[in-house]
Design a protein around this motif. Sequence first.
Motif, PDB file in Angstrom:
ATOM      1  N   SER A  24      -1.046  -4.268 -35.371  1.00 39.59           N
ATOM      2  CA  SER A  24      -1.746  -4.102 -34.089  1.00 39.59           C
ATOM      3  C   SER A  24      -0.881  -3.301 -33.124  1.00 39.59           C
ATOM      4  O   SER A  24      -1.386  -2.485 -32.348  1.00 39.59           O
ATOM      5  CB  SER A  24      -2.076  -5.453 -33.460  1.00 39.59           C
ATOM      6  N   LEU A  25       0.431  -3.556 -33.178  1.00 41.32           N
ATOM      7  CA  LEU A  25       1.329  -2.776 -32.313  1.00 41.32           C
ATOM      8  C   LEU A  25       1.331  -1.309 -32.744  1.00 41.32           C
ATOM      9  O   LEU A  25       1.332  -0.405 -31.897  1.00 41.32           O
ATOM     10  CB  LEU A  25       2.752  -3.328 -32.371  1.00 41.32           C
ATOM     11  N   ALA A  26       1.307  -1.086 -34.055  1.00 44.18           N
ATOM     12  CA  ALA A  26       1.247   0.303 -34.544  1.00 44.18           C
ATOM     13  C   ALA A  26      -0.042   0.965 -34.061  1.00 44.18           C
ATOM     14  O   ALA A  26      -0.052   2.137 -33.647  1.00 44.18           O
ATOM     15  CB  ALA A  26       1.333   0.322 -36.070  1.00 44.18           C
ATOM     16  N   ALA A  27      -1.137   0.195 -34.077  1.00 35.97           N
ATOM     17  CA  ALA A  27      -2.426   0.722 -33.589  1.00 35.97           C
ATOM     18  C   ALA A  27      -2.321   1.060 -32.108  1.00 35.97           C
ATOM     19  O   ALA A  27      -2.810   2.107 -31.654  1.00 35.97           O
ATOM     20  CB  ALA A  27      -3.537  -0.299 -33.817  1.00 35.97           C
ATOM     21  N   ALA A  28      -1.687   0.175 -31.348  1.00 31.70           N
ATOM     22  CA  ALA A  28      -1.585   0.379 -29.904  1.00 31.70           C
ATOM     23  C   ALA A  28      -0.726   1.615 -29.589  1.00 31.70           C
ATOM     24  O   ALA A  28      -1.088   2.419 -28.721  1.00 31.70           O
ATOM     25  CB  ALA A  28      -0.995  -0.861 -29.243  1.00 31.70           C
ATOM     26  N   ILE A  29       0.375   1.756 -30.293  1.00 37.35           N
ATOM     27  CA  ILE A  29       1.262   2.912 -30.041  1.00 37.35           C
ATOM     28  C   ILE A  29       0.518   4.214 -30.364  1.00 37.35           C
ATOM     29  O   ILE A  29       0.510   5.160 -29.569  1.00 37.35           O
ATOM     30  CB  ILE A  29       2.564   2.783 -30.870  1.00 37.35           C
ATOM     31  N   ALA A  30      -0.134   4.240 -31.527  1.00 36.01           N
ATOM     32  CA  ALA A  30      -0.871   5.455 -31.920  1.00 36.01           C
ATOM     33  C   ALA A  30      -2.003   5.740 -30.926  1.00 36.01           C
ATOM     34  O   ALA A  30      -2.233   6.894 -30.533  1.00 36.01           O
ATOM     35  CB  ALA A  30      -1.421   5.298 -33.331  1.00 36.01           C
ATOM     36  N   SER A  31      -2.694   4.694 -30.493  1.00 33.00           N
ATOM     37  CA  SER A  31      -3.819   4.876 -29.556  1.00 33.00           C
ATOM     38  C   SER A  31      -3.326   5.422 -28.228  1.00 33.00           C
ATOM     39  O   SER A  31      -3.890   6.381 -27.686  1.00 33.00           O
ATOM     40  CB  SER A  31      -4.542   3.550 -29.290  1.00 33.00           C
ATOM     41  N   LEU A  32      -2.279   4.794 -27.695  1.00 29.51           N
ATOM     42  CA  LEU A  32      -1.781   5.232 -26.380  1.00 29.51           C
ATOM     43  C   LEU A  32      -1.313   6.675 -26.419  1.00 29.51           C
ATOM     44  O   LEU A  32      -1.575   7.454 -25.497  1.00 29.51           O
ATOM     45  CB  LEU A  32      -0.616   4.350 -25.938  1.00 29.51           C
ATOM     46  N   ARG A  33      -0.623   7.043 -27.497  1.00 32.92           N
ATOM     47  CA  ARG A  33      -0.148   8.433 -27.599  1.00 32.92           C
ATOM     48  C   ARG A  33      -1.328   9.397 -27.645  1.00 32.92           C
ATOM     49  O   ARG A  33      -1.331  10.442 -27.002  1.00 32.92           O
ATOM     50  CB  ARG A  33       0.736   8.597 -28.833  1.00 32.92           C
ATOM     51  N   GLU A  34      -2.356   9.023 -28.398  1.00 32.80           N
ATOM     52  CA  GLU A  34      -3.543   9.888 -28.502  1.00 32.80           C
ATOM     53  C   GLU A  34      -4.265   9.987 -27.154  1.00 32.80           C
ATOM     54  O   GLU A  34      -4.661  11.069 -26.724  1.00 32.80           O
ATOM     55  CB  GLU A  34      -4.488   9.320 -29.582  1.00 32.80           C
ATOM     56  N   LEU A  35      -4.422   8.841 -26.475  1.00 37.07           N
ATOM     57  CA  LEU A  35      -5.098   8.828 -25.167  1.00 37.07           C
ATOM     58  C   LEU A  35      -4.366   9.741 -24.187  1.00 37.07           C
ATOM     59  O   LEU A  35      -4.981  10.468 -23.406  1.00 37.07           O
ATOM     60  CB  LEU A  35      -5.127   7.401 -24.603  1.00 37.07           C
ATOM     61  N   GLN A  36      -3.025   9.693 -24.277  1.00 33.45           N
ATOM     62  CA  GLN A  36      -2.194  10.473 -23.366  1.00 33.45           C
ATOM     63  C   GLN A  36      -2.212  11.963 -23.724  1.00 33.45           C
ATOM     64  O   GLN A  36      -2.485  12.815 -22.885  1.00 33.45           O
ATOM     65  CB  GLN A  36      -0.769   9.932 -23.444  1.00 33.45           C
ATOM     66  N   GLU A  37      -1.955  12.253 -24.998  1.00 40.59           N
ATOM     67  CA  GLU A  37      -1.834  13.661 -25.425  1.00 40.59           C
ATOM     68  C   GLU A  37      -3.147  14.425 -25.250  1.00 40.59           C
ATOM     69  O   GLU A  37      -3.152  15.603 -24.922  1.00 40.59           O
ATOM     70  CB  GLU A  37      -1.388  13.733 -26.894  1.00 40.59           C
ATOM     71  N   LYS A  38      -4.276  13.743 -25.496  1.00 44.84           N
ATOM     72  CA  LYS A  38      -5.576  14.442 -25.445  1.00 44.84           C
ATOM     73  C   LYS A  38      -6.266  14.278 -24.092  1.00 44.84           C
ATOM     74  O   LYS A  38      -7.400  14.688 -23.940  1.00 44.84           O
ATOM     75  CB  LYS A  38      -6.483  13.917 -26.567  1.00 44.84           C
ATOM     76  N   ASN A  39      -5.601  13.663 -23.145  1.00 44.60           N
ATOM     77  CA  ASN A  39      -6.209  13.336 -21.842  1.00 44.60           C
ATOM     78  C   ASN A  39      -7.623  12.768 -22.023  1.00 44.60           C
ATOM     79  O   ASN A  39      -8.618  13.286 -21.485  1.00 44.60           O
ATOM     80  CB  ASN A  39      -6.216  14.555 -20.909  1.00 44.60           C
ATOM     81  N   VAL A  40      -7.697  11.714 -22.801  1.00 45.64           N
ATOM     82  CA  VAL A  40      -8.984  11.110 -23.140  1.00 45.64           C
ATOM     83  C   VAL A  40      -9.760  10.635 -21.901  1.00 45.64           C
ATOM     84  O   VAL A  40     -10.978  10.843 -21.828  1.00 45.64           O
ATOM     85  CB  VAL A  40      -8.782   9.971 -24.178  1.00 45.64           C
ATOM     86  N   PRO A  41      -9.104  10.017 -20.892  1.00 45.82           N
ATOM     87  CA  PRO A  41      -9.892   9.555 -19.739  1.00 45.82           C
ATOM     88  C   PRO A  41     -10.738  10.671 -19.113  1.00 45.82           C
ATOM     89  O   PRO A  41     -11.889  10.434 -18.720  1.00 45.82           O
ATOM     90  CB  PRO A  41      -8.822   9.045 -18.757  1.00 45.82           C
ATOM     91  N   LYS A  42     -10.203  11.886 -19.055  1.00 51.12           N
ATOM     92  CA  LYS A  42     -10.961  13.006 -18.476  1.00 51.12           C
ATOM     93  C   LYS A  42     -12.209  13.287 -19.324  1.00 51.12           C
ATOM     94  O   LYS A  42     -13.296  13.541 -18.799  1.00 51.12           O
ATOM     95  CB  LYS A  42     -10.048  14.240 -18.429  1.00 51.12           C
ATOM     96  N   TYR A  43     -12.044  13.207 -20.633  1.00 48.35           N
ATOM     97  CA  TYR A  43     -13.163  13.465 -21.541  1.00 48.35           C
ATOM     98  C   TYR A  43     -14.258  12.386 -21.384  1.00 48.35           C
ATOM     99  O   TYR A  43     -15.454  12.697 -21.358  1.00 48.35           O
ATOM    100  CB  TYR A  43     -12.659  13.497 -22.989  1.00 48.35           C
ATOM    101  N   LEU A  44     -13.834  11.124 -21.259  1.00 42.68           N
ATOM    102  CA  LEU A  44     -14.803  10.022 -21.128  1.00 42.68           C
ATOM    103  C   LEU A  44     -15.674  10.234 -19.890  1.00 42.68           C
ATOM    104  O   LEU A  44     -16.888  10.014 -19.918  1.00 42.68           O
ATOM    105  CB  LEU A  44     -14.083   8.667 -21.005  1.00 42.68           C
ATOM    106  N   ALA A  45     -15.037  10.690 -18.807  1.00 36.54           N
ATOM    107  CA  ALA A  45     -15.770  10.906 -17.554  1.00 36.54           C
ATOM    108  C   ALA A  45     -16.802  12.027 -17.718  1.00 36.54           C
ATOM    109  O   ALA A  45     -17.907  11.958 -17.180  1.00 36.54           O
ATOM    110  CB  ALA A  45     -14.791  11.239 -16.432  1.00 36.54           C
ATOM    111  N   LYS A  46     -16.439  13.039 -18.523  1.00 31.07           N
ATOM    112  CA  LYS A  46     -17.362  14.164 -18.736  1.00 31.07           C
ATOM    113  C   LYS A  46     -18.624  13.682 -19.485  1.00 31.07           C
ATOM    114  O   LYS A  46     -19.757  14.007 -19.111  1.00 31.07           O
ATOM    115  CB  LYS A  46     -16.627  15.244 -19.548  1.00 31.07           C
ATOM    116  N   ILE A  47     -18.407  12.889 -20.514  1.00 36.95           N
ATOM    117  CA  ILE A  47     -19.555  12.368 -21.279  1.00 36.95           C
ATOM    118  C   ILE A  47     -20.419  11.476 -20.388  1.00 36.95           C
ATOM    119  O   ILE A  47     -21.651  11.574 -20.373  1.00 36.95           O
ATOM    120  CB  ILE A  47     -19.049  11.584 -22.525  1.00 36.95           C
TER     121      ILE A  47
END
Length: 438
Positions: A300-323
């Motif tokens: 679960s920690l590995a999942a969290a680390i991978a998720s956070l890095r992806e959210l950060q690197e791809k600026n996911v919050p900005k994308y969610l707002a667009k959708i």
Amino acid sequence: MNFEKSDELRKKSHACIPGGAHTYSKGDDQFPKLSPGFICKGEGAYVWDVDGNKFIDWGMGLRSTTLGHGYKRVVDAVLEQISFGANFTRPSHLEVEFAELLVNIIPCADMVKFAKNGSTVTTAAVKLSRAYTGRDLVAICADHAFYSYDDWFIGSTVMDAGVPQAIKDLTVKFNYNDIESVENLFKKYPNEISCVILEPATEIEPKNNFLNKLRSLCDAYGVVLIFDEMITGFRWHIKGAQYVYNVFPDLATYGKGIANGFSVGVLAGKKDIMNLGGINGTDHERVFLISTTHGAENHSLAAAIASLRELQEKNVPKYLAKIGASLRKELNDIHKKYDLDSLLHVYGVDCRLALSVNATDMYDMFQVKTYFLQELIGRGILFSGYFSPSFSHTIEHVKKTVEAWDYACLQLKYSLDKKNLEDKLVGPCVKPVFRKYN
Ligand SMILES: Cc1ncc(COP(=O)(O)O)c(C=O)c1O
């Protein structure tokens, strides 16, 4: 659409699981009868039920799956870690890696502590606040839906059976965007309130500097300020709603989207409070903070680390707002087109939208909502009242949702005009989770 296998499993599940599911908001009373009872597979923005029906999923595991179902980077990290072992006798090095990542991202975090769910960390925040202030009362925002399945919160709801009165008496309530209601509580219970807990925002955002004023009031009265960022965290912005509104709590709680559906909750906060749960320092009484066997399960920690890095690197919050922005506009346009805008309205913050449903002269809001969901789900859209856009939702999914929404609105319009909604509705109406009796 055929739900035969789902219906069979429904009978079995209610025989062996109270509520038929392990989370109330996934239960049969939250969805129309003509809906998938059980899901067996997810991929990106889609899920498949046990009968083989395919849906665009807008709930995304109660908002836990921000990147998408079966997201490759997260799955790869989990598979790699799981082959090294799930749980050791001493902490995994991943605990430090994840903690440092969080401390660098979350503005109010000097320190963090992990758990398996959100309820555990909000309860831990309350406990720490009580220990830190030496006070017993907890002030909760009455307008926010849920903080924890523990007694300090559940005792404040209508579904309070099993919670002793003595515990219920320790929780008091204020209203969002109503700073006077907070000040009145602080004055009514001088030196008794340990903490204030609220979501910094929901579908409703702060107005008139509410959060700034709350911060100042908490400082003036020596009350710990807790932001429950279970939903806003990593969604409003990678640094959360506290960063967006520029108001920083003493403690903050995270869960849901932090690990793309894997089970991770995080309590974050200021050192002088968090350290009460530490094993160093002799100038204070020790607080038994969070300590569980599975608290920091490796994959679960590995999942969290991978998720956070992806959210950060791809600026996911900005994308969610667009959708979300695109959904909101298109769907509200359909309500206008069918003259249903006094009944149905999509509202909220672009990354966190909900559907408000009103009653008509003939039908209550539960009848209207259940029938509308029935028609929408029948067109392949799994929706229970809120949208949780993920990084896997595309404009193509929005387009398909718009088509199905148009159809469901048309059906609703017909049945209201012909006054036959009750005849067309199959099975019982959806019900609120929090109710005294079934
Ligand atoms: C704002 C908020 N806080 C806390 C919780 C509790 O989290 P969990 O269900 O992981 O215990 C929830 C869950 O819905 C939530 O929405």
